[in-house]
Design a protein around this motif. Structure first.
Motif, PDB file in Angstrom:
ATOM      1  N   ASP A 141      -8.395  -3.863   3.953  1.00  0.00           N
ATOM      2  CA  ASP A 141      -8.803  -5.216   4.352  1.00  0.00           C
ATOM      3  C   ASP A 141     -10.153  -5.617   3.761  1.00  0.00           C
ATOM      4  O   ASP A 141     -11.082  -6.010   4.478  1.00  0.00           O
ATOM      5  N   PRO A 142     -10.307  -5.533   2.437  1.00  0.00           N
ATOM      6  CA  PRO A 142     -11.580  -5.925   1.813  1.00  0.00           C
ATOM      7  C   PRO A 142     -11.810  -7.426   1.953  1.00  0.00           C
ATOM      8  O   PRO A 142     -10.867  -8.220   1.892  1.00  0.00           O
ATOM      9  N   SER A 143     -13.056  -7.789   2.145  1.00  0.00           N
ATOM     10  CA  SER A 143     -13.395  -9.212   2.292  1.00  0.00           C
ATOM     11  C   SER A 143     -14.562  -9.544   1.368  1.00  0.00           C
ATOM     12  O   SER A 143     -15.670  -9.022   1.540  1.00  0.00           O
ATOM     13  N   PHE A 144     -14.286 -10.386   0.376  1.00  0.00           N
ATOM     14  CA  PHE A 144     -15.307 -10.816  -0.570  1.00  0.00           C
ATOM     15  C   PHE A 144     -15.246 -12.336  -0.701  1.00  0.00           C
ATOM     16  O   PHE A 144     -14.168 -12.933  -0.613  1.00  0.00           O
ATOM     17  N   GLU A 145     -16.389 -12.944  -0.950  1.00  0.00           N
ATOM     18  CA  GLU A 145     -16.440 -14.398  -1.081  1.00  0.00           C
ATOM     19  C   GLU A 145     -15.568 -14.897  -2.221  1.00  0.00           C
ATOM     20  O   GLU A 145     -15.042 -16.001  -2.171  1.00  0.00           O
ATOM     21  N   ILE A 167       2.091  -1.866  -0.212  1.00  0.00           N
ATOM     22  CA  ILE A 167       1.026  -1.359   0.651  1.00  0.00           C
ATOM     23  C   ILE A 167      -0.285  -2.075   0.357  1.00  0.00           C
ATOM     24  O   ILE A 167      -1.001  -2.505   1.268  1.00  0.00           O
ATOM     25  N   LEU A 168      -0.614  -2.213  -0.917  1.00  0.00           N
ATOM     26  CA  LEU A 168      -1.854  -2.880  -1.296  1.00  0.00           C
ATOM     27  C   LEU A 168      -1.841  -4.346  -0.888  1.00  0.00           C
ATOM     28  O   LEU A 168      -2.873  -4.892  -0.476  1.00  0.00           O
ATOM     29  N   ASP A 169      -0.704  -4.995  -1.000  1.00  0.00           N
ATOM     30  CA  ASP A 169      -0.586  -6.372  -0.507  1.00  0.00           C
ATOM     31  C   ASP A 169      -0.902  -6.416   0.989  1.00  0.00           C
ATOM     32  O   ASP A 169      -1.622  -7.308   1.460  1.00  0.00           O
ATOM     33  N   GLN A 170      -0.345  -5.472   1.726  1.00  0.00           N
ATOM     34  CA  GLN A 170      -0.577  -5.421   3.168  1.00  0.00           C
ATOM     35  C   GLN A 170      -2.048  -5.182   3.480  1.00  0.00           C
ATOM     36  O   GLN A 170      -2.592  -5.720   4.453  1.00  0.00           O
ATOM     37  N   PHE A 171      -2.706  -4.383   2.642  1.00  0.00           N
ATOM     38  CA  PHE A 171      -4.109  -4.055   2.856  1.00  0.00           C
ATOM     39  C   PHE A 171      -5.057  -5.131   2.323  1.00  0.00           C
ATOM     40  O   PHE A 171      -6.265  -4.987   2.446  1.00  0.00           O
ATOM     41  N   GLY A 172      -4.523  -6.190   1.708  1.00  0.00           N
ATOM     42  CA  GLY A 172      -5.359  -7.304   1.295  1.00  0.00           C
ATOM     43  C   GLY A 172      -5.871  -7.269  -0.127  1.00  0.00           C
ATOM     44  O   GLY A 172      -6.886  -7.902  -0.445  1.00  0.00           O
ATOM     45  N   TRP A 173      -5.136  -6.589  -1.020  1.00  0.00           N
ATOM     46  CA  TRP A 173      -5.564  -6.462  -2.408  1.00  0.00           C
ATOM     47  C   TRP A 173      -4.722  -7.315  -3.350  1.00  0.00           C
ATOM     48  O   TRP A 173      -3.538  -7.538  -3.117  1.00  0.00           O
ATOM     49  N   GLY A 203     -27.128  -1.457  -4.870  1.00  0.00           N
ATOM     50  CA  GLY A 203     -26.214  -1.579  -3.743  1.00  0.00           C
ATOM     51  C   GLY A 203     -24.782  -1.207  -4.092  1.00  0.00           C
ATOM     52  O   GLY A 203     -24.424  -1.002  -5.254  1.00  0.00           O
ATOM     53  N   TRP A 204     -23.962  -1.132  -3.035  1.00  0.00           N
ATOM     54  CA  TRP A 204     -22.579  -0.665  -3.166  1.00  0.00           C
ATOM     55  C   TRP A 204     -21.573  -1.717  -2.715  1.00  0.00           C
ATOM     56  O   TRP A 204     -20.403  -1.413  -2.525  1.00  0.00           O
ATOM     57  N   ASN A 205     -22.024  -2.943  -2.538  1.00  0.00           N
ATOM     58  CA  ASN A 205     -21.158  -3.988  -1.979  1.00  0.00           C
ATOM     59  C   ASN A 205     -20.490  -4.810  -3.070  1.00  0.00           C
ATOM     60  O   ASN A 205     -20.715  -6.018  -3.209  1.00  0.00           O
ATOM     61  N   HIS A 206     -19.621  -4.164  -3.844  1.00  0.00           N
ATOM     62  CA  HIS A 206     -18.970  -4.852  -4.942  1.00  0.00           C
ATOM     63  C   HIS A 206     -17.586  -4.253  -5.181  1.00  0.00           C
ATOM     64  O   HIS A 206     -17.272  -3.165  -4.701  1.00  0.00           O
ATOM     65  N   ALA A 207     -16.776  -4.991  -5.912  1.00  0.00           N
ATOM     66  CA  ALA A 207     -15.438  -4.540  -6.300  1.00  0.00           C
ATOM     67  C   ALA A 207     -15.064  -5.259  -7.584  1.00  0.00           C
ATOM     68  O   ALA A 207     -15.694  -6.245  -7.979  1.00  0.00           O
ATOM     69  N   PHE A 208     -14.014  -4.781  -8.240  1.00  0.00           N
ATOM     70  CA  PHE A 208     -13.562  -5.395  -9.486  1.00  0.00           C
ATOM     71  C   PHE A 208     -12.585  -6.534  -9.209  1.00  0.00           C
ATOM     72  O   PHE A 208     -11.812  -6.494  -8.256  1.00  0.00           O
TER      73      PHE A 208
END
Length: 224
Positions: A141-145, A167-173, A203-208
């Motif tokens: 459930d990742p949440s990014f702006e 699974i990834l769709d369910q997890f919000g990806w 910091g560590w608050n990022h994703a691709f």
């Protein structure tokens, strides 16, 4: 879905809890049950069992251990228990040495990958690389702006990749399928790239995020 998670570290715990929270029947397999005593008490409904029992339990198996121990854990799971199953490979070939200007060392070269080595050793399992290129705090459930981040996956078995995509769709990806197991040669280094900002103090608050330009027809209208 019955899910067997192999491992007792932070990634294993986060994914096991995430699968359970999303309604799956989860068993965590570990060689050190005492490590999960407090965690298990806080996650009612998630069973802690042996590695072999977790692998046998899962319709889907999640390999969530340090890369150097990945083959050993799969051997403990048992080839028969893994045969024909989707195995989500979260591992990276981290060598364990100190970073150089934020870059973590790997024990593979760019013409090989840990996932390829594991697939060769366990040919009856359907490995799919996923969850290796982001911190465990964002795996479920990742949440990014900027919207859902992208999870890059690869593997040789199309049906297994469809299972992991669901699974990834369910997890919000957002999911980007990069092809066969060979693509792990470039997906695994994404972990090291992801770590650089954190290693350098940013910091560590990022994703691709993979940005796609829509396909346009002769009239200039978007077709996809």
């Amino acid at each position: 879905m019955r899910v067997g998670v192999l491992g007792s570290g932070p990634v294993a715990r986060v994914l096991a809890a995430g699968f359970h929270d999303h309604g799956h029947d989860v068993a965590v397999g570990t060689r050190h049950p005492s490590k999960l005593a407090n965690w298990s008490a806080e996650h009612d409904g998630v069973r802690v069992v042996s590695v072999a029992e977790a692998a046998a339990h899962g319709e889907v198996v999640v390999l969530a251990v340090t890369g150097e121990f990945a083959a050993e854990v799969l051997r403990a799971a048992g080839e028969d228990a893994l045969a024909g199953k989707t195995v989500i490979d979260t591992t990276n070939p981290l060598a364990g040495g100190p970073p150089v200007d934020g870059v973590l060392p790997y024990f593979t070269e760019l013409d090989d990958s840990l996932m390829e080595r594991l697939q060769r050793q366990f040919p009856s399992a359907h490995l799919v690389k996923a969850f290796n290129s982001v911190g465990n705090q964002f795996m479920v459930d990742p949440s990014f702006e900027g919207g859902p981040p992208t999870m890059f996956i690869c593997g040789d078995e199309p049906a297994a990749k469809r299972t992991v995509t669901a699974i990834l769709d369910q997890f919000g990806w957002d999911v980007a399928d990069m092809g066969t197991v060979v693509a792990a040669r470039v997906i695994e280094p994404l972990c090291a790239l992801w770590c650089i900002p954190g290693m350098r103090g940013d910091g560590w608050n990022h994703a691709f995020k993979l940005l796609r330009q829509p396909t346009r027809g002769p009239d200039g209208r978007a077709t996809a």
